[in-house]
Enzyme design. Structure first.
Site, PDB file in Angstrom:
ATOM      1  N   ASP A   1      50.250  19.464  41.410  1.00  0.00           N
ATOM      2  CA  ASP A   1      51.344  20.004  40.593  1.00  0.00           C
ATOM      3  C   ASP A   1      52.574  19.096  40.683  1.00  0.00           C
ATOM      4  O   ASP A   1      52.562  18.091  41.412  1.00  0.00           O
ATOM      5  CB  ASP A   1      51.683  21.439  41.034  1.00  0.00           C
ATOM      6  CG  ASP A   1      51.757  21.538  42.555  1.00  0.00           C
ATOM      7  OD1 ASP A   1      52.462  20.698  43.149  1.00  0.00           O
ATOM      8  OD2 ASP A   1      51.095  22.414  43.145  1.00  0.00           O
TER       9      ASP A   1
ATOM     10  N   ASP B   1      47.873   9.797  23.027  1.00  0.00           N
ATOM     11  CA  ASP B   1      46.445  10.045  23.243  1.00  0.00           C
ATOM     12  C   ASP B   1      45.651   9.869  21.952  1.00  0.00           C
ATOM     13  O   ASP B   1      46.018  10.421  20.909  1.00  0.00           O
ATOM     14  CB  ASP B   1      46.293  11.492  23.736  1.00  0.00           C
ATOM     15  CG  ASP B   1      44.856  11.851  24.048  1.00  0.00           C
ATOM     16  OD1 ASP B   1      44.366  11.428  25.106  1.00  0.00           O
ATOM     17  OD2 ASP B   1      44.222  12.550  23.235  1.00  0.00           O
TER      18      ASP B   1
ATOM     19  N   ASP C   1      46.761  26.055  45.592  1.00  0.00           N
ATOM     20  CA  ASP C   1      45.744  26.584  44.675  1.00  0.00           C
ATOM     21  C   ASP C   1      44.625  25.566  44.414  1.00  0.00           C
ATOM     22  O   ASP C   1      43.786  25.768  43.538  1.00  0.00           O
ATOM     23  CB  ASP C   1      46.376  27.052  43.352  1.00  0.00           C
ATOM     24  CG  ASP C   1      47.056  25.908  42.601  1.00  0.00           C
ATOM     25  OD1 ASP C   1      47.048  24.760  43.109  1.00  0.00           O
ATOM     26  OD2 ASP C   1      47.587  26.146  41.508  1.00  0.00           O
TER      27      ASP C   1
ATOM     28  N   ASP D   1      48.638  18.756  45.724  1.00  0.00           N
ATOM     29  CA  ASP D   1      48.848  20.197  45.551  1.00  0.00           C
ATOM     30  C   ASP D   1      49.984  20.630  46.465  1.00  0.00           C
ATOM     31  O   ASP D   1      50.019  20.250  47.640  1.00  0.00           O
ATOM     32  CB  ASP D   1      47.539  20.922  45.928  1.00  0.00           C
ATOM     33  CG  ASP D   1      47.652  22.428  45.828  1.00  0.00           C
ATOM     34  OD1 ASP D   1      48.582  22.912  45.157  1.00  0.00           O
ATOM     35  OD2 ASP D   1      46.793  23.112  46.420  1.00  0.00           O
TER      36      ASP D   1
ATOM     37  N   GLU E   1      46.757   4.865  23.059  1.00  0.00           N
ATOM     38  CA  GLU E   1      45.357   4.785  23.479  1.00  0.00           C
ATOM     39  C   GLU E   1      44.538   4.660  22.198  1.00  0.00           C
ATOM     40  O   GLU E   1      44.668   5.473  21.282  1.00  0.00           O
ATOM     41  CB  GLU E   1      44.942   6.052  24.226  1.00  0.00           C
ATOM     42  CG  GLU E   1      43.495   5.955  24.693  1.00  0.00           C
ATOM     43  CD  GLU E   1      42.800   7.305  24.833  1.00  0.00           C
ATOM     44  OE1 GLU E   1      41.914   7.424  25.677  1.00  0.00           O
ATOM     45  OE2 GLU E   1      43.131   8.234  24.082  1.00  0.00           O
TER      46      GLU E   1
END
Ligand code: NOJ
Length: 527
Positions: free
Chosen positions: A27, A198, A23, A19, A261
């Site tokens: 990120d 995915d 927050d 982070d 995947e």
């Protein structure tokens, strides 16, 4: 040789990596700050789980805009900086693309659900109710419950293989394919080196909406999904033609890479179908090891037998841990020392033929984190508790600095708790210790790089009985033998006398032919 063949890719789950803006969620700026850790492992590149605009119902696997970065993670400028910084370190960047479904907040779905005649009406899988108002067929969703949700505006059901907030795209529709090809182009233009696709075997459904037959084989049934053979909701023969379109585009950009995947009990056949020849994807991974509750010699022998390296065969990819399954150090421990299991697993992973994926934290030997019920956030985990996939416990933040609040991941309480068992294995604790899991991981990745036999060579299983696993890796003049003791009692195996001990773990580095419990060793036969 193509850069990706045999490569080691490090999976970053961005919410939990670093982070930077306080927050409690990781990120892109945080990831950029930590890139030297990844480069320092010696991997070839990274696979970044989704960072695109999303309501985060499935933590980014529900995309509401394929071409925007979610503000939680940063901006497109941050993404461009990431690409540049990754490349500056000689690494490749693979991004995650979710083409089987979108979020229900995607503009395409908002338009599609409006009525039955709009321009996007056929972009998702819509169907009328049966005469009695029930869903069009018996398909079930992976996360539990029917795969159909009623929409009052259209007066129809829409299909979703996962959450109701992840409507299934109608990838049969050429317009949808065109739009997805455009998305691929958008990211290729921004300089990415490849894509992880995915759940791509869910991309196309049976047009006739045929009921799935029951699966009468014995096995665990946690969710209604487990009661069926998934012959019609997914895995349709039209998928490879769509993959060929993606490949054609990527090839115009040079040496790019796709890894699929492939989820499901019959994944092997689809992995082959998606990667065969030179027109489809480069590689694919299934859940052979990811869902295995124990590591056995038979399991390894079985996967090797399915990828003999025949003419026209694709190139497999293997992974032991990721954000969808309990961490390997705990899953394969069965009451044994998770640190020893982590070392053994890393040696095995680095000796497999194919590409290999290392999940963030695996280089530290992290065990599955304890996440109390009140802190669970994964909808799958909450719906199916206590019989869940354990995804939250595999997604907790990276422990960077043992003494810092929240392990140096964030200044505030993170979105998932930091487990104290992780803090004692933090990067700062392992960094300076040549005997640490982190140091071992670096050494083993370097070894795979140094030895083409490990990275690219043929793989032949010599023995896979009980706890004993012995295989050969050969490439040109190079010949290595890798031997493992997967059991709890020491064992001796007939190591060839000419073999020179290259390395080992858990005592396997001591003497050729002798393997203490959970030990492994590599012998060089070529010198
Ligand atoms: C596979 C992803 O790895 C998982 O996290 C996600 O929930 C499903 N696909 C649905 O996109």
């Amino acid at each position: 040789m193509e850069w990706w063949r045999g490569a080691v890719l490090y999976q970053v789950y961005p919410r939990s990596f670093q982070d930077s803006d306080g927050d409690g969620v990781g990120d892109l700026k945080g990831l950029i700050r930590r890139l030297d850790h990844i480069a320092g492992l010696g991997v070839d590149g990274l696979w970044l789980s989704p960072v695109f605009a999303s309501p985060m119902k499935d933590f980014g696997y529900d995309v509401s805009d394929y071409c925007a970065i979610d503000p939680l993670f940063g901006t497109l400028d941050d993404f461009d900086t990431l690409v540049a910084e990754v490349h500056a370190r000689g690494l490749k960047l693979i991004i995650d693309q979710v083409y089987a479904h979108t979020s229900d907040a995607h503009d395409w779905f908002r338009a599609s659900r409006h009525d039955r005649t709009n321009a996007r009406a056929d972009w998702y899988v819509w169907a009328d109710a049966k005469a009695d108002g029930s869903p069009p067929n018996n398909w079930q969703s992976v996360f539990g419950g029917a795969a159909w949700t009623w929409d009052a505006r259209r007066g129809q059901y829409y299909m979703h293989n996962f959450l109701a907030s992840q409507p299934q795209l109608n990838v049969r529709n050429p317009e949808v394919q065109d739009a997805l090809v455009d998305v691929t182009r958008f990211w290729l233009d921004r300089g990415v080196d490849g894509f992880r696709l995915d759940a791509i075997n869910f991309a196309i459904h049976d047009d006739a909406l045929t009921d799935n037959p029951p699966d009468l084989r014995p096995g665990p049934r946690t969710r209604p999904f487990d009661f069926q053979l998934h012959l019609y909701n997914q895995s349709q023969p039209e998928i490879p033609a769509f993959l060929e379109r993606l490949r054609q585009l990527a090839d115009t950009y040079g040496d790019r890479f796709f890894v699929a995947e492939v989820v499901g009990a019959e994944a092997e056949a689809e992995m082959h179908a998606f990667t065969q020849g030179r027109d489809r994807l480069h590689s694919a991974y299934g859940f052979n090891y990811l869902y295995a509750r124990a590591l056995s010699a038979e399991l390894v022998a079985e996967t090797v037998a399915r990828w003999p390296g025949a003419e026209g065969e694709g190139w497999p990819c293997w992974t032991f841990s990721n954000h969808d399954t309990p961490r390997v150090a705990s899953r394969w421990a069965a009451g044994r020392d998770p640190d020893a299991v982590a070392r053994l697993a890393m040696l095995l992973l680095m000796t497999l033929r194919g590409n290999v994926l290392v999940y963030q934290g695996e280089e530290l030997g992290l065990p599955q984190a304890e996440v109390p019920f009140e802190r669970l956030v994964d909808p799958e985990a909450i719906a199916n508790w206590p019989l869940t996939l354990g995804r939250d416990g595999a997604r907790t933040p990276m422990p960077w600095t043992a003494e810092a609040p929240f392990g140096g991941f964030s200044d505030v309480e993170p979105w998932l708790p930091m487990d104290p068992q992780h803090l004692v294995r933090a990067v700062t604790v392992q960094q300076a210790d040549t005997g640490s899991m982190l140091a071992l991981t670096r050494r083993l990745i370097a070894l795979r790089r140094e030895w083409p036999a490990l990275r690219l060579g043929r793989m032949t299983v010599l023995e896979a009985t009980g706890p004993r696993l012995v295989f050969r890796r050969d490439d040109g003049e190079q010949s290595l033998i890798c031997a493992f003791n997967l059991g709890e009692a020491a064992l001796d195996w007939p190591a060839p006398p000419e073999g020179r001990l290259v390395t080992g773990v858990n005592g396997g580095e001591g003497r050729a032919g002798h393997l203490p419990p959970l030990a492994g060793q590599i012998l060089d036969l070529s010198s």
